[in-house]
Design a protein around this motif. Structure first.
Motif, PDB file in Angstrom:
ATOM      1  N   LEU A  38      -4.575  10.417   2.108  1.00 29.38           N
ATOM      2  CA  LEU A  38      -4.789   9.189   1.338  1.00 29.38           C
ATOM      3  C   LEU A  38      -3.725   9.056   0.261  1.00 29.38           C
ATOM      4  N   ALA A  39      -3.452  10.124  -0.464  1.00 26.51           N
ATOM      5  CA  ALA A  39      -2.465  10.074  -1.541  1.00 26.51           C
ATOM      6  C   ALA A  39      -1.077   9.735  -1.015  1.00 26.51           C
ATOM      7  N   GLU A  40      -0.774  10.160   0.205  1.00 28.49           N
ATOM      8  CA  GLU A  40       0.530   9.878   0.801  1.00 28.49           C
ATOM      9  C   GLU A  40       0.607   8.494   1.437  1.00 28.49           C
ATOM     10  N   GLY A  41      -0.519   7.790   1.487  1.00 25.51           N
ATOM     11  CA  GLY A  41      -0.537   6.453   2.068  1.00 25.51           C
ATOM     12  C   GLY A  41      -0.703   6.420   3.564  1.00 25.51           C
ATOM     13  N   GLY A  42      -0.963   7.582   4.182  1.00 28.51           N
ATOM     14  CA  GLY A  42      -1.088   7.640   5.633  1.00 28.51           C
ATOM     15  C   GLY A  42      -2.489   7.478   6.148  1.00 28.51           C
ATOM     16  N   LEU A  43      -3.472   7.356   5.258  1.00 31.05           N
ATOM     17  CA  LEU A  43      -4.863   7.244   5.685  1.00 31.05           C
ATOM     18  C   LEU A  43      -5.610   6.321   4.735  1.00 31.05           C
ATOM     19  N   VAL A  44      -6.417   5.428   5.306  1.00 32.07           N
ATOM     20  CA  VAL A  44      -7.244   4.518   4.517  1.00 32.07           C
ATOM     21  C   VAL A  44      -8.712   4.801   4.837  1.00 32.07           C
ATOM     22  N   PRO A  45      -9.449   5.401   3.916  1.00 36.17           N
ATOM     23  CA  PRO A  45     -10.879   5.633   4.156  1.00 36.17           C
ATOM     24  C   PRO A  45     -11.727   4.472   3.642  1.00 36.17           C
ATOM     25  N   ALA A  46     -12.954   4.390   4.126  1.00 34.88           N
ATOM     26  CA  ALA A  46     -13.903   3.388   3.648  1.00 34.88           C
ATOM     27  C   ALA A  46     -15.288   4.009   3.591  1.00 34.88           C
ATOM     28  N   PHE A  47     -16.096   3.576   2.636  1.00 38.27           N
ATOM     29  CA  PHE A  47     -17.458   4.067   2.490  1.00 38.27           C
ATOM     30  C   PHE A  47     -18.404   3.113   3.183  1.00 38.27           C
ATOM     31  N   TRP A  80       0.836  -1.196   0.000  1.00 43.09           N
ATOM     32  CA  TRP A  80       0.000   0.000   0.000  1.00 43.09           C
ATOM     33  C   TRP A  80       0.879   1.258   0.000  1.00 43.09           C
ATOM     34  N   SER A  81       1.940   1.244   0.774  1.00 36.63           N
ATOM     35  CA  SER A  81       2.858   2.380   0.814  1.00 36.63           C
ATOM     36  C   SER A  81       3.575   2.557  -0.518  1.00 36.63           C
ATOM     37  N   ARG A  82       3.903   1.451  -1.164  1.00 30.36           N
ATOM     38  CA  ARG A  82       4.576   1.553  -2.467  1.00 30.36           C
ATOM     39  C   ARG A  82       3.627   2.109  -3.529  1.00 30.36           C
ATOM     40  N   LEU A  83       2.353   1.741  -3.441  1.00 27.84           N
ATOM     41  CA  LEU A  83       1.370   2.333  -4.346  1.00 27.84           C
ATOM     42  C   LEU A  83       1.302   3.842  -4.147  1.00 27.84           C
ATOM     43  N   ALA A  84       1.401   4.270  -2.887  1.00 24.60           N
ATOM     44  CA  ALA A  84       1.394   5.703  -2.594  1.00 24.60           C
ATOM     45  C   ALA A  84       2.644   6.373  -3.155  1.00 24.60           C
ATOM     46  N   GLU A  85       3.804   5.724  -3.020  1.00 22.62           N
ATOM     47  CA  GLU A  85       5.050   6.298  -3.521  1.00 22.62           C
ATOM     48  C   GLU A  85       5.010   6.497  -5.034  1.00 22.62           C
ATOM     49  N   MET A  86       4.265   5.640  -5.725  1.00 19.67           N
ATOM     50  CA  MET A  86       4.131   5.773  -7.173  1.00 19.67           C
ATOM     51  C   MET A  86       3.086   6.813  -7.562  1.00 19.67           C
ATOM     52  N   GLY A  87       2.384   7.358  -6.578  1.00 26.85           N
ATOM     53  CA  GLY A  87       1.354   8.350  -6.865  1.00 26.85           C
ATOM     54  C   GLY A  87       0.008   7.765  -7.221  1.00 26.85           C
ATOM     55  N   LEU A  88      -0.162   6.462  -7.057  1.00 32.87           N
ATOM     56  CA  LEU A  88      -1.385   5.801  -7.504  1.00 32.87           C
ATOM     57  C   LEU A  88      -2.571   6.056  -6.574  1.00 32.87           C
ATOM     58  N   LEU A  89      -2.308   6.309  -5.289  1.00 27.68           N
ATOM     59  CA  LEU A  89      -3.415   6.518  -4.355  1.00 27.68           C
ATOM     60  C   LEU A  89      -4.015   7.919  -4.485  1.00 27.68           C
ATOM     61  N   GLY A  90      -3.330   8.789  -5.193  1.00 30.90           N
ATOM     62  CA  GLY A  90      -3.888  10.114  -5.464  1.00 30.90           C
ATOM     63  C   GLY A  90      -4.175  10.312  -6.938  1.00 30.90           C
ATOM     64  N   LEU A  91      -4.199   9.227  -7.685  1.00 30.88           N
ATOM     65  CA  LEU A  91      -4.279   9.295  -9.146  1.00 30.88           C
ATOM     66  C   LEU A  91      -5.445  10.142  -9.670  1.00 30.88           C
ATOM     67  N   PRO A  92      -6.699   9.940  -9.202  1.00 29.81           N
ATOM     68  CA  PRO A  92      -7.814  10.661  -9.824  1.00 29.81           C
ATOM     69  C   PRO A  92      -8.112  12.031  -9.226  1.00 29.81           C
TER      70      PRO A  92
END
Length: 382
Positions: free
Chosen positions: A115-124, A45-57
């Motif tokens: 969220l984009a930085e990988g420090g927070l995981v939200p849920a709906f 999850w942190s690596r996804l954030a490092e690639m910018g994927l968690l803030g993609l949209p």
């Protein structure tokens, strides 16, 4: 209509595929990760954030990358290809999408940035017991007392609800309509019981008892935002399903080329080859409509109807490919140690998230009378 990715999109796909291939090189690694809470790999999850994927949209002003639906679709498909359990769609597309659409500037900066930085995981938190794929809330109520709000009721199932750092909760407003609220994971009166789903992912039973909550945005009716966010999530899930179906077909084709029966490989039996060919046709039909739905979303078209059309086709294709993958493997396809059963399990779970194929068909059928009747006999000849 051009369905080809450009060079930047191809680079994104290769980068995500490489990352996830290293994180989940085989089904054994995936089973080890989902066997323990929270059901996904925090390092990945942190690596996804490092690639910018968690803030993609999300817009750059909110800490995101400013990418579009097609880029989100690429990531979702690569996640499905290896059955990566990280909650990309649940956290980024659905919960994050709602904050981006309905939240104030301060809320967007706080939630989406973290969220984009990988420090927070939200849920709906939206689904409720004894309801089925509704756009509105019914069992959780919001009460206002002066300038403060509290929530009371139950949400279940809440995907990744036990791990979430913050919940985006739908609730019935005093004056009618459905509002959205932010509830921290450590809020008073919040009770969460997590459990494992059949596909290895996690959900939770979430109870609210006069739980303090912060209105998302202006505190008004957010039904339209919810419906659009759910539609966008269905499109993203369609692409995740494409990745899973593509892998299931590839694994099955390789098995037919190597497994011998009566002294020859199984691909020498024409009936089996025809069945594998039908799987490929189902996959490509699903791929075309899922890509079309993403393009409709990017163009600002009717994303709700596009999502329903994609959900129907992907539902049918997922069931067909999943069942055939197991059947063509024979007895080994039924074992927990072999991967095709896990792909089928995930495809089944996706089909029942946010509305299955029959539900989408019923919604589409209800709008048939809104189209003009075309008389084929009266059509002019070219």
């Amino acid at each position: 209509m051009n369905f080809d990715y450009d060079s930047e999109q191809n680079d994104l796909r290769e980068a995500v595929r490489g990352l996830l291939a290293r994180a989940y090189p085989d089904s054994e690694q995936r089973r080890a990760v989902v066997s323990a809470d929270p059901g996904f790999d925090e390092k990945t999850w942190s690596r996804l954030a490092e690639m910018g994927l968690l803030g993609l949209p999300f817009p750059e002003d909110d800490g995101g990358m400013g990418a579009g639906p097609v880029e989100v679709a690429i990531v979702a498909e690569e996640i499905g290809r290896v059955l990566a359990p990280e909650p990309f769609i649940e956290a980024v597309v659905l919960a994050g999408g709602l904050v981006a659409a309905a939240g104030s500037a301060a809320q967007r900066g706080e939630v989406l940035g973290a969220l984009a930085e990988g420090g927070l995981v939200p849920a709906f938190a939206h689904a409720e017991p004894r309801t089925r794929w509704s756009t509105t809330a019914q069992g959780v109520t919001a009460t206002q007392d002066g300038g403060s709000w509290t929530l009371t009721g139950v949400k279940e199932p809440v995907p990744n609800g036990a791990r979430a750092d913050v919940l985006v909760v739908s609730a019935v407003l005093d004056g009618g309509g459905t509002g959205l609220f932010l509830v921290p994971g450590d809020a008073e009166g919040l009770a969460r019981t997590g459990y494992r789903n059949h596909d290895g992912t996690r959900s939770a039973h979430v109870g609210f008892e006069n739980t303090p909550a912060e209105p998302l945005g202006d505190g008004g009716d957010q039904t339209a935002s919810i419906e659009r966010a759910l539609a966008e999530a269905r499109i993203a899930y369609a692409h995740e399903a494409l990745g899973a179906m593509d892998s299931a077909l590839r694994i099955t084709a390789e098995y037919l080329k190597t497994r011998k029966q009566f002294g020859v490989t199984l691909n020498k039996f024409q009936a089996l080859t025809f069945r594998a060919s039908d799987m490929y046709v189902s996959l490509e039909l699903a791929r075309s409509i899922a890509l079309w739905a993403s393009m409709v979303q990017e163009a600002g078209g009717d994303v709700v109807q596009a999502a329903d059309r994609a959900r129907l086709q992907v539902s049918r294709a997922g069931r067909h490919i999943g069942e055939e993958a197991i059947q063509l493997h024979g007895g080994i396809g039924m074992t927990a140690e072999y991967s095709v059963g896990h792909y089928t399990s995930r495809l089944t779970a996706i089909d029942h998230l946010l509305g299955d194929g029959d539900w989408a068909l019923a919604r589409l059928a209800a709008t048939v009378n809104s189209y003009e009747t075309v008389d084929p006999l009266g059509a002019p000849y070219a």
